[in-house]
Scaffold this active site. Sequence first.
Site, mmCIF file in Angstrom:
data_model
loop_
_atom_site.group_PDB
_atom_site.id
_atom_site.type_symbol
_atom_site.label_atom_id
_atom_site.label_comp_id
_atom_site.label_asym_id
_atom_site.label_seq_id
_atom_site.Cartn_x
_atom_site.Cartn_y
_atom_site.Cartn_z
ATOM 1 N N ASP A 87 0.847 -1.186 0.000
ATOM 2 C CA ASP A 87 0.000 0.000 0.000
ATOM 3 C C ASP A 87 0.891 1.248 0.000
ATOM 4 O O ASP A 87 1.902 1.291 0.704
ATOM 5 C CB ASP A 87 -0.904 -0.025 1.251
ATOM 6 C CG ASP A 87 -2.079 0.916 1.104
ATOM 7 O OD1 ASP A 87 -1.859 2.130 0.922
ATOM 8 O OD2 ASP A 87 -3.221 0.427 1.149
ATOM 9 N N LYS A 140 -2.327 12.910 -15.705
ATOM 10 C CA LYS A 140 -3.414 13.889 -15.610
ATOM 11 C C LYS A 140 -4.589 13.269 -14.857
ATOM 12 O O LYS A 140 -4.667 12.052 -14.836
ATOM 13 C CB LYS A 140 -3.798 14.394 -16.995
ATOM 14 C CG LYS A 140 -4.722 13.461 -17.809
ATOM 15 C CD LYS A 140 -5.039 14.056 -19.139
ATOM 16 C CE LYS A 140 -6.449 14.325 -19.412
ATOM 17 N NZ LYS A 140 -7.507 13.461 -19.520
ATOM 18 N N HIS A 170 -0.928 12.735 -22.755
ATOM 19 C CA HIS A 170 -0.547 11.937 -23.931
ATOM 20 C C HIS A 170 -0.957 12.618 -25.231
ATOM 21 O O HIS A 170 -0.373 12.373 -26.281
ATOM 22 C CB HIS A 170 -1.168 10.532 -23.845
ATOM 23 C CG HIS A 170 -2.638 10.527 -24.087
ATOM 24 N ND1 HIS A 170 -3.552 10.865 -23.127
ATOM 25 C CD2 HIS A 170 -3.361 10.254 -25.198
ATOM 26 C CE1 HIS A 170 -4.766 10.792 -23.632
ATOM 27 N NE2 HIS A 170 -4.686 10.413 -24.879
ATOM 28 N N LYS A 174 0.790 13.017 -29.522
ATOM 29 C CA LYS A 174 0.141 12.410 -30.693
ATOM 30 C C LYS A 174 0.752 12.970 -31.970
ATOM 31 O O LYS A 174 0.988 14.180 -32.074
ATOM 32 C CB LYS A 174 -1.357 12.721 -30.671
ATOM 33 C CG LYS A 174 -2.153 11.782 -29.779
ATOM 34 C CD LYS A 174 -3.593 12.243 -29.738
ATOM 35 C CE LYS A 174 -4.467 11.228 -29.057
ATOM 36 N NZ LYS A 174 -4.965 10.176 -29.931
ATOM 37 N N GLU A 208 -17.207 13.287 -29.953
ATOM 38 C CA GLU A 208 -17.120 11.831 -29.771
ATOM 39 C C GLU A 208 -18.499 11.230 -29.993
ATOM 40 O O GLU A 208 -19.493 11.764 -29.480
ATOM 41 C CB GLU A 208 -16.627 11.494 -28.366
ATOM 42 C CG GLU A 208 -15.163 11.849 -28.158
ATOM 43 C CD GLU A 208 -14.697 11.688 -26.714
ATOM 44 O OE1 GLU A 208 -13.555 11.266 -26.511
ATOM 45 O OE2 GLU A 208 -15.488 11.986 -25.793
ATOM 46 N N ASP A 227 -12.241 17.618 -18.391
ATOM 47 C CA ASP A 227 -11.718 16.399 -19.017
ATOM 48 C C ASP A 227 -10.903 16.697 -20.274
ATOM 49 O O ASP A 227 -9.830 16.137 -20.461
ATOM 50 C CB ASP A 227 -12.894 15.465 -19.357
ATOM 51 C CG ASP A 227 -12.410 14.066 -19.729
ATOM 52 O OD1 ASP A 227 -11.434 13.599 -19.115
ATOM 53 O OD2 ASP A 227 -13.011 13.440 -20.626
ATOM 54 N N HIS A 232 -6.405 19.128 -23.341
ATOM 55 C CA HIS A 232 -6.171 18.832 -24.763
ATOM 56 C C HIS A 232 -6.473 20.028 -25.675
ATOM 57 O O HIS A 232 -5.659 20.399 -26.523
ATOM 58 C CB HIS A 232 -7.069 17.690 -25.231
ATOM 59 C CG HIS A 232 -6.896 16.422 -24.469
ATOM 60 N ND1 HIS A 232 -5.721 16.074 -23.836
ATOM 61 C CD2 HIS A 232 -7.742 15.391 -24.259
ATOM 62 C CE1 HIS A 232 -5.878 14.902 -23.258
ATOM 63 N NE2 HIS A 232 -7.088 14.461 -23.491
ATOM 64 N N LYS A 318 -19.778 14.510 -25.919
ATOM 65 C CA LYS A 318 -19.947 13.052 -26.036
ATOM 66 C C LYS A 318 -21.289 12.745 -26.671
ATOM 67 O O LYS A 318 -22.218 13.538 -26.590
ATOM 68 C CB LYS A 318 -19.865 12.414 -24.654
ATOM 69 C CG LYS A 318 -18.460 12.458 -24.084
ATOM 70 C CD LYS A 318 -18.289 11.474 -22.952
ATOM 71 C CE LYS A 318 -16.839 11.353 -22.549
ATOM 72 N NZ LYS A 318 -16.028 10.613 -23.513
HETATM 73 P P1 NDP Z 1 -6.980 2.569 -11.792
HETATM 74 O O1 NDP Z 1 -7.945 2.872 -10.710
HETATM 75 O O2 NDP Z 1 -7.339 1.555 -12.807
HETATM 76 O O3 NDP Z 1 -5.598 2.093 -11.144
HETATM 77 C C1 NDP Z 1 -5.101 2.643 -9.967
HETATM 78 C C2 NDP Z 1 -3.796 1.972 -9.606
HETATM 79 O O4 NDP Z 1 -3.325 2.549 -8.389
HETATM 80 C C3 NDP Z 1 -3.906 0.484 -9.379
HETATM 81 O O5 NDP Z 1 -2.716 -0.128 -9.763
HETATM 82 C C4 NDP Z 1 -4.080 0.415 -7.865
HETATM 83 O O6 NDP Z 1 -3.612 -0.774 -7.302
HETATM 84 C C5 NDP Z 1 -3.143 1.512 -7.444
HETATM 85 N N1 NDP Z 1 -3.491 1.978 -6.103
HETATM 86 C C6 NDP Z 1 -4.547 2.741 -5.770
HETATM 87 N N2 NDP Z 1 -4.506 3.004 -4.450
HETATM 88 C C7 NDP Z 1 -3.396 2.391 -3.957
HETATM 89 C C8 NDP Z 1 -2.799 2.313 -2.682
HETATM 90 N N3 NDP Z 1 -3.310 2.937 -1.616
HETATM 91 N N4 NDP Z 1 -1.676 1.593 -2.547
HETATM 92 C C9 NDP Z 1 -1.147 0.950 -3.620
HETATM 93 N N5 NDP Z 1 -1.668 0.998 -4.859
HETATM 94 C C10 NDP Z 1 -2.768 1.716 -5.023
HETATM 95 O O7 NDP Z 1 -6.607 3.965 -12.447
HETATM 96 P P2 NDP Z 1 -6.160 4.239 -13.964
HETATM 97 O O8 NDP Z 1 -5.087 3.300 -14.331
HETATM 98 O O9 NDP Z 1 -7.369 4.319 -14.823
HETATM 99 O O10 NDP Z 1 -5.618 5.739 -13.867
HETATM 100 C C11 NDP Z 1 -4.387 6.045 -13.265
HETATM 101 C C12 NDP Z 1 -4.032 7.500 -13.557
HETATM 102 O O11 NDP Z 1 -3.945 7.680 -14.964
HETATM 103 C C13 NDP Z 1 -5.089 8.505 -13.066
HETATM 104 O O12 NDP Z 1 -4.449 9.679 -12.667
HETATM 105 C C14 NDP Z 1 -5.913 8.768 -14.328
HETATM 106 O O13 NDP Z 1 -6.534 10.021 -14.290
HETATM 107 C C15 NDP Z 1 -4.812 8.719 -15.378
HETATM 108 N N6 NDP Z 1 -5.312 8.419 -16.714
HETATM 109 C C16 NDP Z 1 -5.992 7.245 -16.960
HETATM 110 C C17 NDP Z 1 -6.453 6.969 -18.218
HETATM 111 C C18 NDP Z 1 -7.155 5.686 -18.533
HETATM 112 O O14 NDP Z 1 -7.545 5.482 -19.693
HETATM 113 N N7 NDP Z 1 -7.327 4.774 -17.570
HETATM 114 C C19 NDP Z 1 -6.255 7.938 -19.347
HETATM 115 C C20 NDP Z 1 -5.485 9.104 -18.978
HETATM 116 C C21 NDP Z 1 -5.045 9.331 -17.709
HETATM 117 P P3 NDP Z 1 -4.608 -2.013 -6.997
HETATM 118 O O15 NDP Z 1 -5.336 -2.283 -8.283
HETATM 119 O O16 NDP Z 1 -3.666 -3.072 -6.663
HETATM 120 O O17 NDP Z 1 -5.528 -1.546 -5.920
#
Ligand code: NDP
Length: 472
Positions: A87, A140, A170, A174, A208, A227, A232, A318
């Site tokens: 964590d 972001k 990202h 592009k 979109e 968003d 962007h 959207k």
């Molecule tokens: P997710 O919720 O899918 O993933 C979050 C990640 O953080 C997981 O690996 C989770 O681990 C980990 N995590 C959360 N809390 C803890 C904690 N307390 N300790 C350890 N690990 C933790 O988020 P996304 O991947 O969707 O997004 C991540 C970032 O990227 C955000 O800032 C989002 O705004 C940005 N982003 C995302 C996009 C997308 O398409 N998903 C596009 C553009 C930007 P576990 O699963 O093990 O809990």
Amino acid sequence: MTGIELSDAFVLFGASGDLAAKKIFSALARLESSESLPPKLIGIAKSGWSQDQFRQRIQESLKASSPGTGSPAAESLCRRFDYIDGDYRDAETFHALADHLQNVRAPLFYLAIPPSLFGTVADALHQHKLTRRARLIVEKPFGHDLQSAIALNRLLHSVVPEERLFRIDHYLGKDPVLNLIYFRFANSFLEPIWNNHYVESIQVTMSENFGVTDRGAFYDEVGTIRDVVQNHLLHTLSILTMDPPINASAESNRDEKTKILKAILPISPTSLIRGQYAGYLKEPGVHPHSSTETYAALRTTIETWRWSGVPILIRAGKNLRVSATEILVRFKHPPVSITSEPFPPGSNYLRFRLGPDRVEIGLGARAKRPGPAMVGQPLELLVMRNQRNEEDPYELLLGDAIRGDQGLFTSQEAVEAAWQIVDPILNQTTPVYEYPVGSMGPHEADSLADLPGGWHDPCGKENGGPGPKGFS
Ligand code: NDP
């Protein structure tokens, strides 16, 4: 380029997350194939996974996100990627990380995690003395409004200086967006007409043809302005309107973008129309009385010698009729007609289609119809058409961060300048008009486009739309 030291470790926070699975692992696999990754790779999350389960996750992600990547590079990436389960709120996690980084000089930490944890992780890295020469990539959204962005900047600067902080968007990596910079400054014919003497209006549209999909809860907290407009679309506008950088350095490019962002007038609530597609309130995760916008149209200007007085329209939404990101720069028409036929508005333009299905640059002109009469017709010279699948920008951006090149990352000043532009319209008190799915948004937005040619239709004739000058 602010430094030539290569990062010697890549540490991915959020290693079990959606972004890692969809985008990051495939980008890393391509960097691995060009031998551009640091010797040490570490993923951290709290899924309770073993090392093998993490590697299996990478394999599955690579298969799903880029089916062609069952390569030696992909295998090597899986083999080399270590995993720490823990964590981020637990000091033990960072003790374990410090053990892994014992012989590392300059790690690159990538915070692909929920924004609420940026501060927690940054602080813990600092307390465990892991930031002395480290670089930090932050995903972001960068703040929720101007004040929160300033606070986040302050917090991150207490851990790493600006020259080692990489705010990733990202969109800025592009290829069609990069081409916009190239096209503007590699063609000398453009510069003499790129100003308020010749340009009548500028429009940036991001449309979109799908809704919030499975991200209803996330989207309802954010809305269209936060968003895509604040990041962007304003950054695209800055590329379109900035002055030529004084040289090829990343700094001069970033300086010009920041300067123009500072000159874009903050948007008044009276120059904003917000909308919500029919059925949004029934989407899973969305509050049943939500006033979050799924569509925003706004009008502003840029107060510089080059652009003063040129109306700028920005529109995003959207569940609209088409998925298209387009820029339209309309030129003033000739002062007098040489025939009895008046020139219709909006005939001369430059159109940049930035995707997602195709990339185009179109030059709108008029030419004489064949025959004895001096009667003209509109035509578009299509100077580029590219239907190839676009390369993923994460490969480019992560490669740049490993080399310490900040050119395509957003500076503190630019982030704050962009928030400053939208800050007056973030409080969600303006009306939200419902619009039908498959339309081009609420008709109330027409009031913003009381200029020759009105709103540009990004649907184009081939998509069933009315063509370059109509809009309904
Ligand atoms: P997710 O919720 O899918 O993933 C979050 C990640 O953080 C997981 O690996 C989770 O681990 C980990 N995590 C959360 N809390 C803890 C904690 N307390 N300790 C350890 N690990 C933790 O988020 P996304 O991947 O969707 O997004 C991540 C970032 O990227 C955000 O800032 C989002 O705004 C940005 N982003 C995302 C996009 C997308 O398409 N998903 C596009 C553009 C930007 P576990 O699963 O093990 O809990």
